[in-house]
Design a protein around this motif. Structure first.
Motif, mmCIF file in Angstrom:
data_model
loop_
_atom_site.group_PDB
_atom_site.id
_atom_site.type_symbol
_atom_site.label_atom_id
_atom_site.label_comp_id
_atom_site.label_asym_id
_atom_site.label_seq_id
_atom_site.Cartn_x
_atom_site.Cartn_y
_atom_site.Cartn_z
ATOM 1 N N GLU A 1 24.525 62.626 70.335
ATOM 2 C CA GLU A 1 23.347 62.153 69.607
ATOM 3 C C GLU A 1 23.293 60.627 69.507
ATOM 4 O OE1 GLU A 1 19.813 62.218 67.443
ATOM 5 O OE2 GLU A 1 20.813 63.851 68.530
ATOM 6 N N PHE A 2 24.437 59.986 69.291
ATOM 7 C CA PHE A 2 24.438 58.571 68.916
ATOM 8 C C PHE A 2 25.048 57.629 69.950
ATOM 9 C CE2 PHE A 2 24.375 60.772 64.733
ATOM 10 C CZ PHE A 2 23.131 60.318 64.307
ATOM 11 N N TRP A 3 25.563 58.141 71.067
ATOM 12 C CA TRP A 3 26.073 57.261 72.124
ATOM 13 C C TRP A 3 25.075 57.190 73.257
ATOM 14 C CZ3 TRP A 3 31.945 58.766 73.000
ATOM 15 C CH2 TRP A 3 32.704 58.231 71.944
ATOM 16 N N PRO A 4 24.819 56.030 73.817
ATOM 17 C CA PRO A 4 25.323 54.733 73.370
ATOM 18 C C PRO A 4 24.737 54.386 72.008
ATOM 19 C CG PRO A 4 24.407 54.607 75.604
ATOM 20 C CD PRO A 4 23.975 55.906 75.019
ATOM 21 N N GLY A 5 25.547 53.734 71.177
ATOM 22 C CA GLY A 5 25.059 53.367 69.862
ATOM 23 C C GLY A 5 26.158 52.973 68.910
ATOM 24 N N ALA A 6 25.765 52.823 67.645
ATOM 25 C CA ALA A 6 26.629 52.220 66.626
ATOM 26 C C ALA A 6 27.500 53.248 65.919
ATOM 27 C CB ALA A 6 25.779 51.461 65.616
ATOM 28 N N LEU A 7 28.197 54.059 66.701
ATOM 29 C CA LEU A 7 29.106 55.074 66.166
ATOM 30 C C LEU A 7 30.478 54.923 66.813
ATOM 31 C CD1 LEU A 7 29.750 57.790 64.644
ATOM 32 C CD2 LEU A 7 29.061 58.938 66.770
ATOM 33 N N THR A 8 31.512 54.812 65.994
ATOM 34 C CA THR A 8 32.896 54.800 66.471
ATOM 35 C C THR A 8 33.568 56.090 66.021
ATOM 36 O OG1 THR A 8 33.033 52.386 66.363
ATOM 37 C CG2 THR A 8 35.117 53.595 66.364
ATOM 38 N N LEU A 9 34.215 56.778 66.952
ATOM 39 C CA LEU A 9 34.912 58.032 66.657
ATOM 40 C C LEU A 9 36.416 57.827 66.751
ATOM 41 C CD1 LEU A 9 32.746 60.577 68.697
ATOM 42 C CD2 LEU A 9 32.833 60.367 66.203
ATOM 43 N N ILE A 10 37.131 58.164 65.681
ATOM 44 C CA ILE A 10 38.593 58.149 65.705
ATOM 45 C C ILE A 10 39.068 59.522 66.148
ATOM 46 C CG2 ILE A 10 40.704 57.856 64.369
ATOM 47 C CD1 ILE A 10 39.133 56.085 62.450
ATOM 48 N N LEU A 11 39.833 59.559 67.240
ATOM 49 C CA LEU A 11 40.277 60.809 67.854
ATOM 50 C C LEU A 11 41.768 60.756 68.125
ATOM 51 C CD1 LEU A 11 37.363 60.830 70.431
ATOM 52 C CD2 LEU A 11 37.530 62.421 68.493
ATOM 53 N N HIS A 12 42.357 61.922 68.410
ATOM 54 C CA HIS A 12 43.752 61.964 68.842
ATOM 55 C C HIS A 12 43.835 61.417 70.260
ATOM 56 C CE1 HIS A 12 45.217 64.225 65.405
ATOM 57 N NE2 HIS A 12 44.233 65.105 65.561
ATOM 58 N N ALA A 13 44.699 60.435 70.469
ATOM 59 C CA ALA A 13 44.829 59.816 71.793
ATOM 60 C C ALA A 13 45.600 60.720 72.740
ATOM 61 C CB ALA A 13 45.533 58.467 71.671
ATOM 62 N N GLN A 14 45.263 60.628 74.020
ATOM 63 C CA GLN A 14 46.038 61.331 75.037
ATOM 64 C C GLN A 14 47.470 60.776 75.037
ATOM 65 O OE1 GLN A 14 45.491 63.866 76.810
ATOM 66 N NE2 GLN A 14 43.304 64.110 77.200
ATOM 67 N N PRO A 15 48.484 61.626 74.914
ATOM 68 C CA PRO A 15 49.859 61.119 74.835
ATOM 69 C C PRO A 15 50.345 60.461 76.109
ATOM 70 C CG PRO A 15 49.827 63.516 74.982
ATOM 71 C CD PRO A 15 48.412 63.092 74.779
ATOM 72 N N SER A 16 49.659 60.711 77.234
ATOM 73 C CA SER A 16 50.104 60.159 78.516
ATOM 74 C C SER A 16 49.639 58.719 78.733
ATOM 75 C CB SER A 16 49.580 61.033 79.663
ATOM 76 O OG SER A 16 48.161 61.089 79.638
ATOM 77 N N LEU A 17 48.814 58.188 77.842
ATOM 78 C CA LEU A 17 48.270 56.853 78.046
ATOM 79 C C LEU A 17 49.353 55.793 77.948
ATOM 80 C CD1 LEU A 17 44.970 57.110 75.991
ATOM 81 C CD2 LEU A 17 45.179 56.980 78.465
ATOM 82 N N THR A 18 49.335 54.871 78.902
ATOM 83 C CA THR A 18 50.329 53.784 78.914
ATOM 84 C C THR A 18 49.696 52.522 78.349
ATOM 85 O OG1 THR A 18 49.706 53.252 81.187
ATOM 86 C CG2 THR A 18 51.592 54.744 80.876
ATOM 87 N N TRP A 19 49.444 52.525 77.052
ATOM 88 C CA TRP A 19 48.911 51.346 76.407
ATOM 89 C C TRP A 19 49.566 51.165 75.056
ATOM 90 C CZ3 TRP A 19 43.056 53.008 75.697
ATOM 91 C CH2 TRP A 19 42.980 54.078 74.827
ATOM 92 N N ASP A 20 49.340 50.017 74.450
ATOM 93 C CA ASP A 20 49.891 49.713 73.129
ATOM 94 C C ASP A 20 48.845 48.920 72.367
ATOM 95 O OD1 ASP A 20 51.294 49.121 70.866
ATOM 96 O OD2 ASP A 20 52.832 47.915 71.845
ATOM 97 N N LEU A 21 48.043 49.632 71.571
ATOM 98 C CA LEU A 21 46.983 49.001 70.808
ATOM 99 C C LEU A 21 47.448 48.563 69.420
ATOM 100 C CD1 LEU A 21 44.102 51.493 71.677
ATOM 101 C CD2 LEU A 21 44.455 49.211 72.646
ATOM 102 N N GLY A 22 48.697 48.882 69.100
ATOM 103 C CA GLY A 22 49.213 48.614 67.762
ATOM 104 C C GLY A 22 49.681 49.908 67.129
ATOM 105 N N GLU A 23 49.763 49.924 65.816
ATOM 106 C CA GLU A 23 50.250 51.106 65.098
ATOM 107 C C GLU A 23 49.087 52.074 64.876
ATOM 108 O OE1 GLU A 23 52.408 49.856 61.628
ATOM 109 O OE2 GLU A 23 53.516 48.330 62.751
ATOM 110 N N THR A 24 48.809 52.858 65.914
ATOM 111 C CA THR A 24 47.643 53.738 65.908
ATOM 112 C C THR A 24 47.944 55.121 65.321
ATOM 113 O OG1 THR A 24 48.127 54.622 68.105
ATOM 114 C CG2 THR A 24 46.786 52.630 68.001
#
Length: 229
Positions: free
Chosen positions: A95-118
């Motif tokens: 409904e709202f993408w593209p748009g002003a909505l941010t969704l907090i979701l469970h991250a894929q455990p296989s991702l090789t990134w470090d965004l901080g203490e997520t």
């Protein structure tokens, strides 16, 4: 690149390609850029580079306990970055993408990134801005937070962003003033990691607008009803 920032006007299509190329070069070199979005200006970095994300947090004066959201170019990318996505969250995205909505979701455990203490989560958004989307289509997911020093008002012009962030940012993309008024709102944030979705920041989208899609969406501080004994 040098440590002196460069400003590019992307409000007109002419010259935009060269401006976006400069932004892509800076991102590839693990540097930060400022870009327009549909809400406020954002400071962006390569989401998959711990060095670049650390520079973003340092530019804002923010610790690792406040990881940046990630902007993506289309909702289809969501499944590559998140797991166990509730149907209610997908409905909000539709409904709202593209748009002003941010969704907090469970991250894929296989991702090789470090965004901080997520704590194993990722905050995703598809912005409704032509410049941002064109850039994201070339770069892939970007860590993007509001272009301001922590605790200061979000920047709605590139000048406001530059006043706060200075030469900690390599490239500034000037797309004109953001929002329709001086108090332009950031995106609304919905946490979709619990049993029920919860609004954790009211922004450009109101609780009422979101509840038109997900009627049982919890407000900040609201507790779900429990069955009696």
């Amino acid at each position: 690149m040098s440590n002196v920032s460069t400003r590019f006007d992307v409000s007109e299509e002419s010259g935009r390609e060269a401006s976006l190329a400069a932004a892509r070069d800076a991102l590839a070199e693990k540097r930060c850029i400022v870009l327009p979005t549909d809400t406020v200006y954002g400071i962006g970095a390569d989401a998959f580079s711990p060095q670049a994300v650390a520079m973003l947090l340092a530019a804002k004066g923010r610790s690792r306990t406040m990881p940046p959201p990630v902007l993506i170019s289309q909702s289809a990318t969501m499944d590559g970055l998140a797991r166990d996505i509730p149907e209610a969250a997908r409905a909000l995205a539709e409904e709202f993408w593209p748009g002003a909505l941010t969704l907090i979701l469970h991250a894929q455990p296989s991702l090789t990134w470090d965004l901080g203490e997520t704590k194993g989560t990722v905050a995703l958004r598809v912005p409704d801005d032509a410049v941002a989307l064109e850039l994201l289509r070339h770069t892939g997911p970007l860590a993007v937070s509001s272009a301001n020093r922590s605790g200061q008002p979000a920047a709605i012009t590139v000048d406001e962003a530059r006043e706060q962030l200075g030469d900690s940012v390599d490239v500034y993309l000037d797309g004109g003033a953001r929002g329709l008024h001086p108090d332009a709102a950031p995106s609304s944030i919905v946490d979709a990691t619990g049993e029920r979705l919860r609004l954790v920041r009211a922004g450009a989208l109101s609780l009422e607008q979101l509840r038109e899609v997900v009627p049982d969406l919890l407000d900040l501080g609201e507790e779900p009803e429990t069955a009696g004994a």
